[in-house]
Design an enzyme around this catalytic site. Structure first.
Site, mmCIF file in Angstrom:
data_model
loop_
_atom_site.group_PDB
_atom_site.id
_atom_site.type_symbol
_atom_site.label_atom_id
_atom_site.label_comp_id
_atom_site.label_asym_id
_atom_site.label_seq_id
_atom_site.Cartn_x
_atom_site.Cartn_y
_atom_site.Cartn_z
ATOM 1 N N ASP A 67 -32.574 -21.611 -30.454
ATOM 2 C CA ASP A 67 -32.199 -20.223 -29.962
ATOM 3 C C ASP A 67 -32.157 -19.207 -30.949
ATOM 4 O O ASP A 67 -32.323 -19.328 -32.022
ATOM 5 C CB ASP A 67 -30.896 -20.467 -28.990
ATOM 6 C CG ASP A 67 -29.767 -20.845 -29.856
ATOM 7 O OD1 ASP A 67 -29.684 -21.005 -31.153
ATOM 8 O OD2 ASP A 67 -28.814 -21.188 -29.490
ATOM 9 N N ASN A 132 -17.687 -23.579 -24.475
ATOM 10 C CA ASN A 132 -17.793 -23.653 -23.036
ATOM 11 C C ASN A 132 -18.981 -24.748 -22.326
ATOM 12 O O ASN A 132 -19.355 -24.841 -21.392
ATOM 13 C CB ASN A 132 -18.337 -22.263 -22.389
ATOM 14 C CG ASN A 132 -19.563 -21.750 -22.914
ATOM 15 O OD1 ASN A 132 -20.243 -22.482 -23.726
ATOM 16 N ND2 ASN A 132 -20.232 -20.770 -22.641
ATOM 17 N N HIS A 134 -22.002 -25.037 -23.649
ATOM 18 C CA HIS A 134 -23.366 -24.640 -23.899
ATOM 19 C C HIS A 134 -24.008 -25.582 -25.082
ATOM 20 O O HIS A 134 -23.581 -26.143 -25.902
ATOM 21 C CB HIS A 134 -23.391 -23.234 -24.108
ATOM 22 C CG HIS A 134 -22.977 -22.735 -25.392
ATOM 23 N ND1 HIS A 134 -22.801 -21.215 -25.666
ATOM 24 C CD2 HIS A 134 -23.178 -23.347 -26.663
ATOM 25 C CE1 HIS A 134 -22.678 -21.056 -27.002
ATOM 26 N NE2 HIS A 134 -22.614 -22.419 -27.685
ATOM 27 N N GLU A 139 -26.242 -21.663 -21.122
ATOM 28 C CA GLU A 139 -24.938 -21.415 -20.681
ATOM 29 C C GLU A 139 -24.378 -22.122 -19.695
ATOM 30 O O GLU A 139 -25.360 -22.296 -18.890
ATOM 31 C CB GLU A 139 -24.595 -19.879 -20.587
ATOM 32 C CG GLU A 139 -24.833 -18.962 -21.958
ATOM 33 C CD GLU A 139 -24.070 -19.023 -23.089
ATOM 34 O OE1 GLU A 139 -23.039 -20.090 -22.902
ATOM 35 O OE2 GLU A 139 -23.725 -18.243 -23.803
HETATM 36 P P1 PGA Z 1 -20.023 -23.516 -33.352
HETATM 37 O O1 PGA Z 1 -20.828 -23.151 -32.171
HETATM 38 O O2 PGA Z 1 -20.621 -24.524 -34.257
HETATM 39 O O3 PGA Z 1 -19.981 -22.144 -34.223
HETATM 40 O O4 PGA Z 1 -18.768 -24.133 -33.146
HETATM 41 C C1 PGA Z 1 -21.404 -24.376 -31.493
HETATM 42 C C2 PGA Z 1 -22.358 -23.825 -30.713
HETATM 43 O O5 PGA Z 1 -22.346 -22.611 -30.334
HETATM 44 O O6 PGA Z 1 -23.311 -24.676 -30.442
#
Ligand code: PGA
Length: 240
Positions: A67, A132, A134, A139
């Site tokens: 992404d 969340n 994702h 999302e």
């Molecule tokens: P993080 O994010 O590694 O900063 O906790 C995980 C993600 O959004 O995939």
């Protein structure tokens, strides 16, 4: 599905680096999906140590972003391209990332996905999981058959990147992401999660229903997936 729980985050990074090393020994030209965020940092450091010590050669492997932000600028410090420049310190044959400043992000991510498909599917995709649920920037609401596309970022995702961009107002509101269906096409998936903040979402992803509201729950459909968790992230699991 394999769930591998380790005592400490550094053991998780060693385990993830070990899976990459095993793959690349067998397939030096492997295509590897590389997540950003805080989660994979120790894994990338562990890979860099192995490369520096001569026990691992990634120079024929190709990295792929999963992404990237859309509507950013090349100078913005919080983009995934900037993350890779800081943290992927070992040589790869190439590291492909959609252009975060592309004038037409929809066309950009479509071309990126096409390039990946032409090269062949990913051999291994490392993944983090957002608070969340994702996966990449899929999302909540992401369907199991979703494909590469431009998405609106959830407030929690923008918040997670606020400091890297120098304030939430500077975090783009949109991003480009491979879809759930694209990620499920990777030959192997390795999901990393550490720390107590991920415990509830890991439980929901593994023990709850498969639902678009929790995109990580779709990963259970993958035939070759390893979850690498530290004890804190695994602490709420009801089914080991
Ligand atoms: P993080 O994010 O590694 O900063 O906790 C995980 C993600 O959004 O995939």
């Amino acid at each position: 599905m394999r769930i591998h729980t380790v005592a400490q985050p550094h053991a998780l990074a060693d385990a993830a680096a070990g899976l990459v090393a095993t793959l690349v020994r067998a397939a030096p030209h492997a295509r590897i999906g590389l997540p950003t965020g805080e989660t994979p940092l120790e894994t990338y450091a562990a890979l860099a140590r192995r490369v520096a010590s001569g026990t691992l050669d990634l120079s024929r492997a190709t990295g792929y972003a999963i992404d990237e932000f859309a509507g950013a600028t090349h100078a913005a410090p919080g983009t995934n391209a900037a993350f890779y420049a800081r943290h992927i310190t070992f040589p790869l044959a190439a590291l492909h990332c959609p252009d975060n400043a592309a004038p037409d992000p929809g066309a950009e991510i479509a071309a990126f996905a096409m390039q990946l498909t032409s090269a062949g599917r990913l051999d291994l995709c490392l993944l983090g999981i957002g608070v969340n649920g994702h996966i990449a920037f899929n999302e909540p609401g992401a369907a199991v058959d979703s494909r590469a596309r431009v998405v609106a970022l959830a407030p929690s995702s923008r918040q997670a990147h606020a400091s890297a961009f120098g304030g939430i107002a500077r975090v783009p509101s949109r991003a480009m992401t491979l879809g759930i269906a694209d990620l499920l096409e990777s030959r192997t998936l390795v999901v990393l999660a550490h720390g107590p903040a991920k415990a509830n979402i890991v439980r929901a992803a593994l023990n709850g229903p498969e639902t678009p509201e929790l995109p990580a729950s779709w990963l259970r459909r993958h035939p070759d997936i390893t979850w690498l968790l530290d004890e804190a992230a695994a602490s709420a699991l009801t089914v080991p």
